[in-house]
Each structure stands twice: as C-alpha cells, then as structure tokens.
Design a protein around this motif. Structure first.
Motif: not given
Length: 165
Positions: A124-144
C-alpha cells in the motif's frame, strides 16, 4: 563425507521438486521458524495467532523491516521511535501536535506519510501514519493500511490479509 551426501540428497530433491516447489517449501519453513513472516498463497498472506492471542506481522515500511502488532481498533499505522527511525523519519523534525486518547492515556503524535507499507504480496502506497511523542515501544498495523487492502479475516487462530482486486 556426511556433508557431501547431504548436498547430493538436497540436489536430488531440488531436481525432483523443481524450483517453484523449493521456494514454496522454503517459505513454509520460514513461516514455521518465524510466524510473523507469514505464509503467502495466491494474493494473500496468513499469520498464526501467538500464544497471547495477538497477531504479529513482519512487514516493511519505506523499505525497512519491522514487526507490527495488528490492531483493528487503531485508526492509523503507528510507529515506535525505533521503527520510525528505521523508516527514515527524523524524530527531532516531527511536529507532535495531534492529541490522541489511547489505552494508556492522552499523548500527542506527529502525522507522517509512509511511502509504502508491504506485507508479503500486499503493498500500500502513501500510508498515513502516526509517531507518538512518547515511545509506545511497539508499532501497530492499523486501519490506514488494513482498510486499503482487499480485506482481512480471522478464523481458527489465523489472520489472513487479502490483496485488493
């Protein structure tokens, strides 16, 4: 001498099976050794649930390999700080202005766009994503990401991601 016989037997098996069968066999072995790498078949990829019931997916974001926890309740792909750096993002240049309410309380996050997120045969190209200010320690594969593939299903402890048609 035993190594020579092993190589001879492997060569004979390779000749008998053919290249495609060997690739399929190697993919199966890899998925058994590393379940997060998934098992690819005809436009889909399947992952077994871990013992805690969660699904982990080894995927690429901007060409960098990382592991994602699948979160169908997350609106966006969300990157840990380490994964964001692997994806080529400079954390010190991000603008953490988006307020989020998470299971762990409120946090601010930066909006980013990933050039491509790839899991097996799905890209999937051009995927909107977030980077939290406080490190969550894990990456999530969400609905975007999940909403832009052909679909997904969970059945008998397996998550299958389908390619868009």
């Amino acid at each position: 001498m035993q190594q020579a016989w092993t190589l001879i037997i492997a060569a004979l098996v390779g000749i008998a099976l053919g290249r495609r069968d060997i690739q399929d066999l190697m993919a199966h072995v890899r998925s058994e050794l590393d379940p997060a790498s998934g098992r690819v078949s005809a436009g889909s990829i399947t992952f077994p649930a871990r013992t805690d019931g969660h699904f982990w997916v080894r995927a690429e974001a901007n060409g960098a390999q990382m592991s994602f926890l699948v979160d169908t309740g997350a609106s966006f792909v969300t990157l840990s700080h380490a994964d964001a750096r692997r994806a080529g993002l400079r954390l010190d240049s991000l603008s953490y202005v988006l307020p989020l309410v998470t299971a762990n309380g409120e946090v601010r996050a930066a909006r980013v766009t990933l050039d491509v997120v790839r899991a097996g045969p799905l890209a999937v190209r051009d995927v909107p994503a977030l980077v939290p200010e406080r490190d969550p320690g894990v990456s999530l594969l969400g609905n975007s990401f999940l909403s832009r593939i052909g679909g997904y299903q969970v059945s008998q402890g397996q998550l299958t991601l389908h390619a868009a048609r």
